[in-house]
Design a protein around this motif. Sequence first.
Motif, mmCIF file in Angstrom:
data_model
loop_
_atom_site.group_PDB
_atom_site.id
_atom_site.type_symbol
_atom_site.label_atom_id
_atom_site.label_comp_id
_atom_site.label_asym_id
_atom_site.label_seq_id
_atom_site.Cartn_x
_atom_site.Cartn_y
_atom_site.Cartn_z
ATOM 1 N N LEU A 35 0.818 -1.213 0.000
ATOM 2 C CA LEU A 35 0.000 0.000 0.000
ATOM 3 C C LEU A 35 0.852 1.264 0.000
ATOM 4 O O LEU A 35 0.429 2.299 -0.524
ATOM 5 C CB LEU A 35 -0.973 0.000 1.176
ATOM 6 N N SER A 85 -7.625 8.739 -5.350
ATOM 7 C CA SER A 85 -8.127 7.385 -5.089
ATOM 8 C C SER A 85 -7.012 6.479 -4.568
ATOM 9 O O SER A 85 -7.257 5.632 -3.701
ATOM 10 C CB SER A 85 -8.766 6.791 -6.345
ATOM 11 N N LEU A 89 -7.051 4.646 -0.984
ATOM 12 C CA LEU A 89 -6.848 3.199 -0.879
ATOM 13 C C LEU A 89 -5.733 2.878 0.118
ATOM 14 O O LEU A 89 -5.894 2.009 0.976
ATOM 15 C CB LEU A 89 -6.507 2.619 -2.256
ATOM 16 N N GLY A 93 -7.907 2.048 3.092
ATOM 17 C CA GLY A 93 -8.305 0.744 2.584
ATOM 18 C C GLY A 93 -9.630 0.775 1.839
ATOM 19 O O GLY A 93 -10.312 -0.241 1.759
ATOM 20 N N THR A 94 -9.984 1.917 1.323
ATOM 21 C CA THR A 94 -11.269 2.072 0.618
ATOM 22 C C THR A 94 -11.167 1.489 -0.790
ATOM 23 O O THR A 94 -10.835 2.176 -1.739
ATOM 24 C CB THR A 94 -11.678 3.554 0.553
ATOM 25 N N LYS A 95 -11.447 0.214 -0.878
ATOM 26 C CA LYS A 95 -11.323 -0.506 -2.152
ATOM 27 C C LYS A 95 -12.339 -0.039 -3.195
ATOM 28 O O LYS A 95 -12.109 -0.183 -4.379
ATOM 29 C CB LYS A 95 -11.437 -2.001 -1.921
ATOM 30 N N TRP A 96 -13.458 0.541 -2.777
ATOM 31 C CA TRP A 96 -14.447 1.015 -3.734
ATOM 32 C C TRP A 96 -13.898 2.154 -4.587
ATOM 33 O O TRP A 96 -14.454 2.465 -5.646
ATOM 34 C CB TRP A 96 -15.742 1.432 -3.045
ATOM 35 N N GLY A 98 -11.122 1.949 -6.136
ATOM 36 C CA GLY A 98 -10.350 1.324 -7.220
ATOM 37 C C GLY A 98 -10.857 1.639 -8.617
ATOM 38 O O GLY A 98 -10.067 1.986 -9.501
#
Length: 130
Positions: A35, A85, A89, A93-96, A98
């Motif tokens: 990350l 974005s 992420l 950890g906000t995968k949405w 992506g």
Amino acid sequence: MRKGLLLLAAVSGFLAVALGAFGAHGLKAVAPPDLIEVFNLGVQYHFYHTFALIMVAFSGQWLTSRLLDWSAYLFIAGIVLFSGSLYGLALFGTKWLGPITPMGGGCFLLGWLLFAAAVWRHKVIDGHES
């Protein structure tokens, strides 16, 4: 020269340096190496397009085209969408986020195309630029 755009580029540069420093020093305590790489990619493209904004701002001295304005808008949108974005992420950890990243990449690509079109459409008359 587009003074407002140059000011925005200066602020963007400040933020890119601050985020880069945070990524290099503060992020190690809260994020795994993969990350951190994602975050650093965001910083890298943030910097590239901060310099692109500076180029567009100074190009206004020689080129008069709305394409330059749209190029700048797209570079700004690309920084927010692509780099933003990736920052989100890596930090949250906000995968949405992506699916938003490629939209930012598309903004970068379109920004470069419009910048090239503004240069291409610039007329040179009798060896002198107009």
